[in-house]
Motif scaffolding. Structure first.
Motif, PDB file in Angstrom:
ATOM      1  N   ILE A  84       1.352  -1.485   0.099  1.00  0.00           N
ATOM      2  CA  ILE A  84       0.278  -0.050   0.219  1.00  0.00           C
ATOM      3  C   ILE A  84       0.869   1.217  -0.299  1.00  0.00           C
ATOM      4  O   ILE A  84       0.601   2.225  -1.232  1.00  0.00           O
ATOM      5  N   ALA A  85       2.047   1.295   0.764  1.00  0.00           N
ATOM      6  CA  ALA A  85       3.178   2.423   0.584  1.00  0.00           C
ATOM      7  C   ALA A  85       3.367   2.485  -0.199  1.00  0.00           C
ATOM      8  O   ALA A  85       4.066   3.857  -1.195  1.00  0.00           O
ATOM      9  N   ASN A  86       3.642   1.910  -0.682  1.00  0.00           N
ATOM     10  CA  ASN A  86       4.071   1.570  -2.289  1.00  0.00           C
ATOM     11  C   ASN A  86       3.614   2.403  -3.325  1.00  0.00           C
ATOM     12  O   ASN A  86       4.043   3.026  -4.195  1.00  0.00           O
ATOM     13  N   TYR A  87       2.338   1.953  -3.296  1.00  0.00           N
ATOM     14  CA  TYR A  87       0.709   2.293  -4.227  1.00  0.00           C
ATOM     15  C   TYR A  87       1.764   3.881  -3.515  1.00  0.00           C
ATOM     16  O   TYR A  87       1.228   4.916  -4.915  1.00  0.00           O
ATOM     17  N   TYR A  88       0.914   4.546  -2.864  1.00  0.00           N
ATOM     18  CA  TYR A  88       1.279   5.192  -2.890  1.00  0.00           C
ATOM     19  C   TYR A  88       2.180   6.844  -2.905  1.00  0.00           C
ATOM     20  O   TYR A  88       2.491   7.764  -3.469  1.00  0.00           O
ATOM     21  N   SER A  89       3.385   5.404  -3.659  1.00  0.00           N
ATOM     22  CA  SER A  89       4.599   6.449  -3.981  1.00  0.00           C
ATOM     23  C   SER A  89       4.900   6.523  -5.180  1.00  0.00           C
ATOM     24  O   SER A  89       5.784   7.287  -5.261  1.00  0.00           O
TER      25      SER A  89
END
Length: 315
Positions: free
Chosen positions: A283-288
């Protein structure tokens, strides 16, 4: 966290400043303190619970390639704010602290049950900060530098896991029908949402007043029914016009327990935990990787980048 431990943490941060935080943007956040965390990223998912700071750090946009902002977990919302003031005081009293006071921030959850700010500050509580930063659920980036103490735009960090775009496209284990139905039902069951208390009622309705057809100035039953009428019980594929409604609900309802109760179909509790942590990292990678204008993280990091480098990122 006691006053003594706040002071101890502040001293520890300064002791690590030269090697880890020198002249970088530093953001204090809630969650487990992670200063001693130097392990290989591949082992992060194996921990009992992923630190908030680790999640936020992974959300940093891919365009930010060096002098990346540093997130430091400081415990509760109250202790995070307390550590901010303690650290700011120490920086003002010492020389060569290696932390630039103009690059020191704190970011906390904006629960409708607000936290008072006892120190000399231009806002008296976290709800005032939230309402200064956000208008109709949109983060005003121009307010970031003047506030220093920031809030998330959604009620808790875990709510960002249920962003409609993300749920629909990336996180296959989430069932939108279930998670948004749960959120609607939480309006009636969440003890933090007590519409009979004037200040809480005013704050809840302030956060949802921009949503068309939401019934305002009513009890929890009527507010719950408004969301049911607009979204229905089965918003399997939220449309763009439904996103605003869903995000308004995530602005005051906390889905942390729902997240913790999702069965990730691991072979046992240990493997389930690894899958859960890996999902958070995904999920964090998605926002990144996705810098959409409607995402709070997009605006937050763009403004922090300007504070760090004096200009906005290209593109």
């Amino acid at each position: 966290m006691t006053n003594m431990s706040i002071e101890k943490l502040s001293d520890f941060i300064l002791a690590n400043a030269r090697s880890r935080f020198k002249d970088k943007v530093v953001i204090l956040c809630e969650g487990r303190t992670n200063l001693s965390d130097r392990s290989n990223p591949s082992t992060v998912a194996k921990r009992r619970k992923l630190a908030d700071a680790t999640f936020f750090k992974r959300c940093v946009p891919s365009y930010w390639t060096y002098k990346k902002p540093q997130f430091i977990g400081c415990g509760t919302r109250e202790s995070t704010i307390g550590t901010f003031f303690s650290l700011r005081k120490l920086i003002s009293e010492k020389t060569d602290t290696f932390i630039n006071p103009d690059k020191l921030f704190a970011i906390v959850d904006p629960d409708v049950q607000s936290t008072k700010i006892e120190e000399d500050y231009h806002h008296s509580n976290t709800n005032e900060i939230y309402n200064d930063l956000y208008y109709e659920g949109v983060l005003n980036g121009q307010k970031i530098q003047s506030n220093r103490i920031l809030t998330l735009g959604l009620a808790v960090r875990e709510n960002y896991f249920f962003e409609p775009d993300l749920v629909k496209e990336r996180i296959k284990k989430f069932n939108p029908s279930i998670c948004y139905k749960y959120a609607i039902e939480r309006i009636n069951s969440d003890n933090d949402i007590v519409c009979e208390k004037k200040k809480i009622k005013e704050e809840v309705f302030r956060r949802v007043s921009h949503v068309e057809n939401i019934k305002l100035d009513c009890g929890r039953d009527e507010l719950c029914q408004s969301y049911k009428d607009i979204l229905g019980y089965n918003p399997k594929n939220p449309k763009r016009d439904q996103r605003l409604v869903i995000m308004s609900m995530l602005g005051f309802i906390k889905l942390k327990k729902h997240w913790e109760n999702i069965d990730f179909k691991g072979k046992n509790n240990h493997s389930n935990r690894i899958i859960r942590n890996n999902t958070q990292l995904s999920i964090a990678n998605y926002y990144s990787d996705n810098q959409l204008e409607e995402y709070h993280f997009t605006i937050l990091f763009r403004e922090l980048y300007k504070i760090e480098f004096g200009c906005y990122p290209e593109g």
